[in-house]
Structures are given as structure tokens and as C-alpha cells.
Design a protein around this motif. Sequence first.
Motif, PDB file in Angstrom:
ATOM      1  N   GLY A 140      -9.636  20.746  48.536  1.00 46.47           N
ATOM      2  CA  GLY A 140     -10.074  20.208  47.259  1.00 46.47           C
ATOM      3  C   GLY A 140     -10.383  21.308  46.259  1.00 46.47           C
ATOM      4  N   LEU A 141     -10.945  22.417  46.751  1.00 45.78           N
ATOM      5  CA  LEU A 141     -11.265  23.541  45.869  1.00 45.78           C
ATOM      6  C   LEU A 141      -9.999  24.187  45.326  1.00 45.78           C
ATOM      7  N   VAL A 142      -8.985  24.350  46.177  1.00 48.82           N
ATOM      8  CA  VAL A 142      -7.706  24.901  45.716  1.00 48.82           C
ATOM      9  C   VAL A 142      -7.122  24.027  44.610  1.00 48.82           C
ATOM     10  N   ALA A 143      -7.127  22.725  44.819  1.00 49.14           N
ATOM     11  CA  ALA A 143      -6.578  21.803  43.822  1.00 49.14           C
ATOM     12  C   ALA A 143      -7.367  21.880  42.520  1.00 49.14           C
ATOM     13  N   TRP A 144      -8.683  21.949  42.610  1.00 43.43           N
ATOM     14  CA  TRP A 144      -9.521  22.023  41.407  1.00 43.43           C
ATOM     15  C   TRP A 144      -9.256  23.311  40.632  1.00 43.43           C
ATOM     16  N   LEU A 145      -9.173  24.445  41.329  1.00 42.88           N
ATOM     17  CA  LEU A 145      -8.920  25.723  40.659  1.00 42.88           C
ATOM     18  C   LEU A 145      -7.586  25.691  39.917  1.00 42.88           C
ATOM     19  N   ARG A 146      -6.573  25.148  40.563  1.00 44.44           N
ATOM     20  CA  ARG A 146      -5.256  25.083  39.923  1.00 44.44           C
ATOM     21  C   ARG A 146      -5.277  24.156  38.715  1.00 44.44           C
ATOM     22  N   ALA A 147      -6.004  23.057  38.823  1.00 41.45           N
ATOM     23  CA  ALA A 147      -6.089  22.134  37.696  1.00 41.45           C
ATOM     24  C   ALA A 147      -6.777  22.769  36.498  1.00 41.45           C
ATOM     25  N   ARG A 148      -7.645  23.746  36.748  1.00 46.79           N
ATOM     26  CA  ARG A 148      -8.347  24.448  35.679  1.00 46.79           C
ATOM     27  C   ARG A 148      -7.547  25.627  35.133  1.00 46.79           C
ATOM     28  N   ASN A 180     -11.298  29.595  55.829  1.00 46.72           N
ATOM     29  CA  ASN A 180     -12.434  28.913  55.205  1.00 46.72           C
ATOM     30  C   ASN A 180     -12.852  29.621  53.924  1.00 46.72           C
ATOM     31  N   PHE A 181     -11.857  30.129  53.192  1.00 46.10           N
ATOM     32  CA  PHE A 181     -12.104  30.779  51.912  1.00 46.10           C
ATOM     33  C   PHE A 181     -10.848  30.632  51.061  1.00 46.10           C
ATOM     34  N   VAL A 182     -11.003  30.936  49.777  1.00 43.21           N
ATOM     35  CA  VAL A 182      -9.887  30.842  48.835  1.00 43.21           C
ATOM     36  C   VAL A 182      -9.867  32.102  47.982  1.00 43.21           C
ATOM     37  N   LEU A 183      -8.708  32.747  47.885  1.00 45.39           N
ATOM     38  CA  LEU A 183      -8.498  33.864  46.965  1.00 45.39           C
ATOM     39  C   LEU A 183      -7.998  33.281  45.648  1.00 45.39           C
ATOM     40  N   PHE A 184      -8.678  33.630  44.553  1.00 40.58           N
ATOM     41  CA  PHE A 184      -8.313  33.023  43.279  1.00 40.58           C
ATOM     42  C   PHE A 184      -8.395  34.051  42.157  1.00 40.58           C
ATOM     43  N   GLY A 185      -7.742  33.768  41.072  1.00 38.95           N
ATOM     44  CA  GLY A 185      -7.724  34.662  39.915  1.00 38.95           C
ATOM     45  C   GLY A 185      -6.788  34.073  38.874  1.00 38.95           C
ATOM     46  N   THR A 233     -20.257  24.180  46.651  1.00 37.74           N
ATOM     47  CA  THR A 233     -18.986  24.213  45.928  1.00 37.74           C
ATOM     48  C   THR A 233     -19.175  23.701  44.498  1.00 37.74           C
ATOM     49  N   ALA A 234     -19.974  22.667  44.332  1.00 38.91           N
ATOM     50  CA  ALA A 234     -20.244  22.142  42.990  1.00 38.91           C
ATOM     51  C   ALA A 234     -20.939  23.188  42.129  1.00 38.91           C
ATOM     52  N   ALA A 235     -21.873  23.941  42.725  1.00 38.58           N
ATOM     53  CA  ALA A 235     -22.567  24.993  41.978  1.00 38.58           C
ATOM     54  C   ALA A 235     -21.584  26.094  41.572  1.00 38.58           C
ATOM     55  N   PHE A 236     -20.675  26.441  42.469  1.00 40.30           N
ATOM     56  CA  PHE A 236     -19.658  27.446  42.149  1.00 40.30           C
ATOM     57  C   PHE A 236     -18.764  26.969  41.012  1.00 40.30           C
ATOM     58  N   ARG A 237     -18.317  25.731  41.072  1.00 38.67           N
ATOM     59  CA  ARG A 237     -17.443  25.196  40.026  1.00 38.67           C
ATOM     60  C   ARG A 237     -18.131  25.232  38.659  1.00 38.67           C
ATOM     61  N   ALA A 238     -19.378  24.767  38.638  1.00 37.74           N
ATOM     62  CA  ALA A 238     -20.100  24.734  37.365  1.00 37.74           C
ATOM     63  C   ALA A 238     -20.285  26.136  36.801  1.00 37.74           C
ATOM     64  N   ALA A 239     -20.621  27.079  37.667  1.00 40.64           N
ATOM     65  CA  ALA A 239     -20.821  28.455  37.216  1.00 40.64           C
ATOM     66  C   ALA A 239     -19.525  29.071  36.715  1.00 40.64           C
ATOM     67  N   LEU A 240     -18.420  28.808  37.409  1.00 40.41           N
ATOM     68  CA  LEU A 240     -17.139  29.385  36.998  1.00 40.41           C
ATOM     69  C   LEU A 240     -16.701  28.819  35.645  1.00 40.41           C
ATOM     70  N   VAL A 241     -16.941  27.544  35.406  1.00 40.68           N
ATOM     71  CA  VAL A 241     -16.607  26.942  34.112  1.00 40.68           C
ATOM     72  C   VAL A 241     -17.434  27.604  33.002  1.00 40.68           C
TER      73      VAL A 241
END
Length: 385
Positions: free
Chosen positions: A311-319, A329-334, A372-380
Motif C-alpha cells: 500500500g505504501l508503494v502504491a501511495w508513493l507512486r500516486a504522489r 519490509n522497507f521501501v526505497l523511494f525518491g 505509516t500514516a505519520a510518515f505520509r503526512a510528514a512527507l506531504v
Amino acid sequence: MTSAPDRAPDRAPDRADGRAAAALPLRPELAGLEPYGAPQLDVPVLLNVNENPYAPSEQVVADVAAAVAEAARGLNRYPDRDFVALRTDLADYLATESGVRLDPAQVWAANGSNEIMLHVLQAFGGPGRTALSFAPTYSMYPEYARDTSTAWVVGRRSEDFSIDPEHARAAIAEHAPSVVLLASPNNPTGTALPAGTVRVVLDAAARVPGGCVVVVDEAYGEFRRTGTPSALELLAEHPHLAVSRTMSKAFGLAGARVGYLAASTALVDALRVVRLPYHLSAVTQAVARAALAHAPELMAQVGSLREERDGLVAWLRARGFVACDSDANFVLFGTFDDRQAVWQGLLDRGVLVRVTGPEGWLRVSVGTPAETAAFRAALVEVTGR
């Protein structure tokens, strides 16, 4: 990056009587180096070292405590230095998890998979020998080589972080390593290796004069997606293959420090030669066995973490971010023009992730839904996406 508590003094302090401290005969290749370690900071959301975010259940805690209490009654005696009961339990677990039945003599264990890897390099590396891997990959690998005076060389991963089989074959032929280290799933990218790639590496390693051990590091193996094979399935055909695992991740036992390896009995026997006597304490053995008795319960958490990861991978890509497919159990993103600024912005909002991997990337561990929700909010907030 290293936080202040992780840093060692640059030199010994002067003696209290005013005389300068004696020079230490430090190995030249260690001069100026700092100890390995991710930042350990007191923030609300810790998503930087790929821990399992779920603490053991009260029943697991009770059974571990009872097992430790029983072990404590015999602490005046040395532990079973070959920990036969633990190796039997680990073999039983692997048979259930991967469908591969091993003799307990084919299983080895140590204080974390870090010590397992060090045993491998002590046994098969050393002066005049070479260890090979493919970057980007786990940052401790070159340190194992350094600590055993083994030469370290790296091939390159492709743009999608896979390993090109022909490049791997050529690198092995060129460098004639005595050890090849393959992380699958890879850290920090989360990339798992197809069985065909591993077979190509094993075939090339079998042609190295004097022999070559191939280690497939499956520290995150339990998190692999459905249909992704384990290299354990190749053990019967390849006596120069070793597959390492850990109880730190899927089992949520990072604090217990238990890693293990499956291989031929001849390879395991070589590791028994270099290990320190009684290296695995009676308490460690008791904790590991108590946790293994709860494997079904603990593996149920793995399924929820896989869902959270996907779900986190999908959310990051959607953003609009780039997020690597992950079997861990981790995701590399950028990617970020200034990843340090993004890291600091997240930290300022109470979320700690990891600066690692190629320039421009960050790695985030999979946490609880709330984390995960806290991470998403902070990244936004930090990026405006």
C-alpha cells in the motif's frame, strides 16, 4: 550518517597525570574510521532500521521469560556449543516456511546474521582472497571483508537494481572471488533475485579455480511476495551455496541477536572451525527456541506488513515519487535533489527514515498503520506533494 551517541572518540584522552597517552598500533586500514551504525534518536516514529514494529505478544513474552528462567538455573555451566536443539528447531521452521527439509547438521547459528557473515569470511576469505558483490547493496558487506583482510570488489546492478546474469558471470571470471555475497531481497533496494540469476552465479562460481562460496543473504526472505522463490530450493544441487537468514526481522527479535545459515554439512563444519567457543549463550538459545515455538503467530504479522508495504508503494507512486518494488519490509523511494533536506524535514516532524542507497534516494521501513500514516503526512508537508 552517525548520531553523536554512535561516534567513538577520535583518540584516547590524555592521562590524568599529564603524560600523553601511548600510541595504539591500530591497523592502517582502520585509521580514521567510525563504527557502523544508523542514527539512534528519540523520536515518535522510528522507520530507519527495518525493525518489525510489532512487539512480541504477552504469551510470547511469558514463554521467553520462562525459557530464560530455566536456562538461568544452569548458567554456571557452559552452553551446548553446537546448540543441537536450536539447529533442529530451525531446520523444522525452514521446512515449514520454504518447503525444504534440511538435516540439523546443515544449519548454523550465531549472534545475528552479521556474525554469520563474519564466520563465512573468516573461513573462506582472508589475505590474498577476494569477496565480490553487486552495488548498491548492504553496507556492512565491505566491512566484513575489511575485518578479515579480504579484498573487496563490486560489480554494478542495473538501473532497476536487478543483477544482469552475464555481467555477474563476467565479474566472477575476472576477479575469481572466494566468496560472492548476494542479498535477496537486497538492502537497500528491496529487490529479490530470480532463481535463474542465482543459478548463473552458482555456475560461474563453480568454475573459479580453488572454489568459491556463494552466500544468498535472505535476511528479509519471509517478506518476499508470493511466487518469489527462496534460494533454499537450490541447496541440494549446489554444495558451495549458503543461504543466510535472521530472526531479527520477521520474528521481531532484533534485540535477541539471532542469525542462522543453511548449507552443506561440509560448509557448516568449516564455520564451526572459526567460531569462538560457546559463542551462542544459553540465554540466546533459550530465547530463540521459545520464539520459534510461536512461529505461526509471528508469521501472521508478516502478512499484514506485506500489505502495508504494498500500500505504501502504491501511495508513493500516486504522489509522483519513484518507489521500488519491494520483497522486504522497507521501501526505497525518491528521487530528491537534496535528500538530506527531506530527511531532516521528516525528522523535524518526528519521523526518522534512512539516508542510504544511491544519491537522491531514501529508505523507509514498514511500520504500523499509525506509523505509516505519520510518515505520509510528514512527507506531504516536507515535499508539498
